[in-house]
Design an enzyme around this catalytic site. Structure first.
Site, PDB file in Angstrom:
ATOM      1  CB  CYS A  82      29.763  39.638  60.848  1.00  0.00           C
ATOM      2  SG  CYS A  82      30.603  40.928  59.987  1.00  0.00           S
TER       3      CYS A  82
ATOM      4  CG  HIS B 221      35.055  38.627  58.712  1.00  0.00           C
ATOM      5  ND1 HIS B 221      33.992  37.752  58.831  1.00  0.00           N
ATOM      6  CD2 HIS B 221      34.600  39.817  59.185  1.00  0.00           C
ATOM      7  CE1 HIS B 221      32.959  38.390  59.350  1.00  0.00           C
ATOM      8  NE2 HIS B 221      33.291  39.652  59.561  1.00  0.00           N
TER       9      HIS B 221
ATOM     10  CB  CYS C 268      30.936  41.081  67.157  1.00  0.00           C
ATOM     11  SG  CYS C 268      32.379  40.989  66.077  1.00  0.00           S
TER      12      CYS C 268
HETATM   13  C1  LIG Z   1      30.786  43.119  59.464  1.00  0.00           C
HETATM   14  C2  LIG Z   1      30.286  42.821  60.837  1.00  0.00           C
HETATM   15  O1  LIG Z   1      29.043  42.722  60.989  1.00  0.00           O
HETATM   16  C3  LIG Z   1      31.203  42.659  62.046  1.00  0.00           C
HETATM   17  C4  LIG Z   1      32.668  42.506  61.822  1.00  0.00           C
HETATM   18  O2  LIG Z   1      33.197  41.436  61.656  1.00  0.00           O
HETATM   19  S1  LIG Z   1      33.583  43.903  61.818  1.00  0.00           S
HETATM   20  C5  LIG Z   1      34.985  43.569  60.798  1.00  0.00           C
HETATM   21  C6  LIG Z   1      34.694  43.999  59.411  1.00  0.00           C
HETATM   22  N1  LIG Z   1      35.895  43.981  58.623  1.00  0.00           N
HETATM   23  C7  LIG Z   1      36.545  45.116  58.300  1.00  0.00           C
HETATM   24  O3  LIG Z   1      36.148  46.201  58.672  1.00  0.00           O
HETATM   25  C8  LIG Z   1      37.768  44.932  57.437  1.00  0.00           C
HETATM   26  C9  LIG Z   1      38.866  45.773  57.962  1.00  0.00           C
HETATM   27  N2  LIG Z   1      40.035  45.642  57.120  1.00  0.00           N
HETATM   28  C10 LIG Z   1      40.435  46.603  56.229  1.00  0.00           C
HETATM   29  O4  LIG Z   1      39.732  47.573  55.986  1.00  0.00           O
HETATM   30  C11 LIG Z   1      41.765  46.415  55.533  1.00  0.00           C
HETATM   31  O5  LIG Z   1      42.059  45.058  55.399  1.00  0.00           O
HETATM   32  C12 LIG Z   1      42.905  47.126  56.339  1.00  0.00           C
HETATM   33  C13 LIG Z   1      42.675  48.632  56.302  1.00  0.00           C
HETATM   34  C14 LIG Z   1      42.981  46.638  57.773  1.00  0.00           C
HETATM   35  C15 LIG Z   1      44.277  46.781  55.717  1.00  0.00           C
HETATM   36  O6  LIG Z   1      44.245  47.060  54.362  1.00  0.00           O
HETATM   37  P1  LIG Z   1      45.587  47.083  53.494  1.00  0.00           P
HETATM   38  O7  LIG Z   1      46.463  48.192  53.924  1.00  0.00           O
HETATM   39  O8  LIG Z   1      45.170  46.997  52.077  1.00  0.00           O
HETATM   40  O9  LIG Z   1      46.286  45.723  53.940  1.00  0.00           O
HETATM   41  P2  LIG Z   1      47.477  44.946  53.274  1.00  0.00           P
HETATM   42  O10 LIG Z   1      48.083  45.724  52.131  1.00  0.00           O
HETATM   43  O11 LIG Z   1      47.044  43.580  52.970  1.00  0.00           O
HETATM   44  O12 LIG Z   1      48.498  44.851  54.473  1.00  0.00           O
HETATM   45  C16 LIG Z   1      49.313  45.949  54.833  1.00  0.00           C
HETATM   46  C17 LIG Z   1      50.677  45.393  55.198  1.00  0.00           C
HETATM   47  O13 LIG Z   1      50.531  44.545  56.325  1.00  0.00           O
HETATM   48  C18 LIG Z   1      51.231  43.329  56.090  1.00  0.00           C
HETATM   49  N3  LIG Z   1      50.584  42.284  56.883  1.00  0.00           N
HETATM   50  C19 LIG Z   1      49.242  42.060  57.015  1.00  0.00           C
HETATM   51  N4  LIG Z   1      49.048  41.008  57.817  1.00  0.00           N
HETATM   52  C20 LIG Z   1      50.254  40.555  58.194  1.00  0.00           C
HETATM   53  C21 LIG Z   1      50.687  39.489  59.030  1.00  0.00           C
HETATM   54  N5  LIG Z   1      49.826  38.665  59.655  1.00  0.00           N
HETATM   55  N6  LIG Z   1      52.024  39.303  59.203  1.00  0.00           N
HETATM   56  C22 LIG Z   1      52.911  40.110  58.603  1.00  0.00           C
HETATM   57  N7  LIG Z   1      52.548  41.155  57.799  1.00  0.00           N
HETATM   58  C23 LIG Z   1      51.239  41.364  57.602  1.00  0.00           C
HETATM   59  C24 LIG Z   1      51.107  43.144  54.597  1.00  0.00           C
HETATM   60  O14 LIG Z   1      52.097  42.277  54.096  1.00  0.00           O
HETATM   61  C25 LIG Z   1      51.297  44.551  54.091  1.00  0.00           C
HETATM   62  O15 LIG Z   1      52.665  44.831  54.073  1.00  0.00           O
HETATM   63  P3  LIG Z   1      53.308  45.628  52.833  1.00  0.00           P
HETATM   64  O16 LIG Z   1      52.643  46.967  52.848  1.00  0.00           O
HETATM   65  O17 LIG Z   1      54.769  45.643  53.169  1.00  0.00           O
HETATM   66  O18 LIG Z   1      52.950  44.828  51.636  1.00  0.00           O
END
Ligand SMILES: CC(=O)CC(=O)SCCNC(=O)CCNC(=O)[C@H](O)C(C)(C)COP(=O)(O)OP(=O)(O)OC[C@H]1O[C@@H](n2cnc3c(N)ncnc32)[C@H](O)[C@@H]1OP(=O)(O)O
Length: 447
Positions: free
Chosen positions: A105, A398, A433
């Site tokens: 990242c 991201h 990070c």
């Molecule tokens: C890579 C590096 O080197 C370092 C780094 O940065 S580490 C970070 C790396 N990134 C990750 O690991 C990504 C992690 N994220 C994920 O795996 C997935 O996005 C997750 C598992 C977190 C969620 O996946 P998902 O279940 O498909 O999400 P999604 O369907 O969009 O949202 C679930 C619910 O939350 C709601 N929601 C999400 N954000 C919201 C918000 N801000 N406000 C209100 N509701 C929200 C959605 O509307 C949805 O609701 P419904 O089920 O009623 O439709």
């Protein structure tokens, strides 16, 4: 415009000294939730679009840039030099050298720091740092068994041989080897790792949801006051990041179920709302020497002052996977004679709300300051009114390698707008990070 070869005109070695590396500006495409607007865009398509946006913004048509360095975390094997291909597909001169680098990242950050150093040393006069990632077009590898069969098939001389080889395929060979966000050393996803760190630092669900809400509100407000007009170029029907939810509320966020660390009981606090989504996107930042920017009549928003990388032993030690910036930032600031209180802006990448808050908690912790940072007490407290003031990754999304470029361009513009503070140039910190227990941080200052 200079001629295509002017960039590579070396300055006599004797005249080389440390000079300034300036940020001229940045460009990115709006970030898109995976499987959305860019579901059928490749990394090359998106990186080329980010570069072409920069070309259009700064009049770089047919310009030979000193170097372009960018990369992707999730990359197809056919893209062996993705950045060079994107340059060749863009309106830049084909005589622009370009290469891929990868620091998870922190890829865009590493590109900015490395290229700035080359500018400071007089090796190049201009550079573009960038990054791209597609979670929609993630490379899916075939199984080991199918790979062997396909390679044998490629070598087979007759139709009979080919049929015999194809007859070796078994159903188990057909299951693909999909990419994951799992750490190779632990098998845990980044979200699961962060859930442990979030619990270790006792970060509440409310604090995480508040940070997530602030990210969305701040970014939506910044779009509304046209802050991003000269940073984001519309692409494939998107004009804003598709993850951005101006209508998010604490009540909606509070209703979401934990998705990481579900076995932690009451400490299971990480949801889809306070975690970054899987995202597609690309960014690019134009860097230059002062002379080059002046000769091209281009703006100079900020200087790249310094950069620092860090790593933690998250496998054997007690530091969380995404905590390397908690160590790198104190080193960077100490080297520059600064403390947290001397920073006018802090851009801390919101991999998860828990990541930012765990880092802030560690800095406020006396024990951590004394035993881990070798200080007399706590490292310090961040003035929250200076943190991620135009939103960050929880709102924008991201696309791993593209986040660094987004942060650098955003902060450079903020610093340029702020100008002087108490008679000295405004200062800003970026902290990112990265997977593998690493982190890359940088210090910028207004011109
Ligand atoms: C890579 C590096 O080197 C370092 C780094 O940065 S580490 C970070 C790396 N990134 C990750 O690991 C990504 C992690 N994220 C994920 O795996 C997935 O996005 C997750 C598992 C977190 C969620 O996946 P998902 O279940 O498909 O999400 P999604 O369907 O969009 O949202 C679930 C619910 O939350 C709601 N929601 C999400 N954000 C919201 C918000 N801000 N406000 C209100 N509701 C929200 C959605 O509307 C949805 O609701 P419904 O089920 O009623 O439709």
């Amino acid at each position: 415009m200079s001629s295509p070869t002017a960039e590579n005109t070396a300055r006599p070695a004797a005249n080389r000294g440390i000079r300034k590396a300036v940020i001229v500006g940045g460009n990115r495409i709006p970030f898109a939730r995976s499987g959305g607007a860019y579901a059928h865009a490749s990394n090359q398509d998106m990186l080329t679009a980010a570069l072409d946006g920069l070309v259009a913004r700064f009049g770089l048509q047919d310009e030979a840039i000193g170097e372009v360095a960018a990369g992707a975390v999730l990359k197809h094997s056919r893209d062996f030099n993705l950045t060079r291909e994107a340059v060749l597909g863009s309106a830049l001169s084909a005589t622009t050298p370009a290469y891929d680098l990868q620091q998870a990242c922190a890829t865009g950050m590493e590109a900015v720091i490395g290229l700035s150093n080359k500018i400071k040393l007089g090796q190049i006069n201009s550079a573009i740092a960038g990054g791209v990632d597609s979670a929609s077009d993630a490379p899916i590898a075939v199984s080991e068994g199918l790979r062997t069969i396909l390679l044998d098939l490629n070598r087979a001389k007759s139709l009979t041989d080919k049929v015999k080889i194809l007859g070796r395929i078994r159903p188990k060979d057909l299951s693909p080897d999909a990419p994951s966000t799992g750490e190779p050393r632990t098998g845990l996803s980044m979200g699961e790792h962060q859930a442990l760190t979030t619990a270790q630092w006792k970060i509440s669900r409310e604090a995480q949801d508040e940070l997530a809400l602030a990210s969305h509100k701040n970014m939506a407000a910044a779009y509304d006051r046209h802050f991003f007009d000269d940073l984001v170029t519309p692409y494939r029907g998107l004009t804003r990041d598709s993850n951005l939810r101006a209508d998010s509320t604490l009540e909606k966020l509070a209703k979401l179920k934990p998705v990481f660390g579900k076995n932690l009981g009451d400490a299971a606090t990480m949801t889809a709302g306070n975690s970054t989504p899987l995202t597609d996107g690309a960014s690019a930042v134009l860097l230059a020497s002062e002379d080059w920017a002046q000769a091209h009549d281009l703006p100079m928003l900020a200087n790249v002052v310094d950069g620092e990388a860090g790593a933690v032993d998250f496998v054997h030690g007690k530091d969380g996977l995404l905590m390397a910036p908690a160590f790198a930032v104190p080193r960077l600031l100490a080297r520059n004679g600064l403390t947290l209180a001397d920073l006018d802006y802090l851009e801390i990448h919101e991999a998860f709300a828990g990541t930012v808050l765990s880092t802030l908690a560690a800095w406020e912790d006396e024990e951590f300051g004394k035993t881990r940072l070798g200080l007399d007490g706590a490292f310090g407290t961040v003035d929250r009114s200076r943190l991620n003031v135009n939103g960050s990754s929880l709102a924008a999304g991201h696309p791993f390698a593209a986040t660094g470029g987004r942060l650098v361009a955003t902060l450079a513009k903020m610093l340029s707008e702020r100008g002087q503070v108490d008679g000295r140039p405004a200062r800003g910190l970026i902290s990112v990070c990265a997977a593998g227990g690493q982190g890359v941080v940088a210090l910028l200052e207004a011109r």
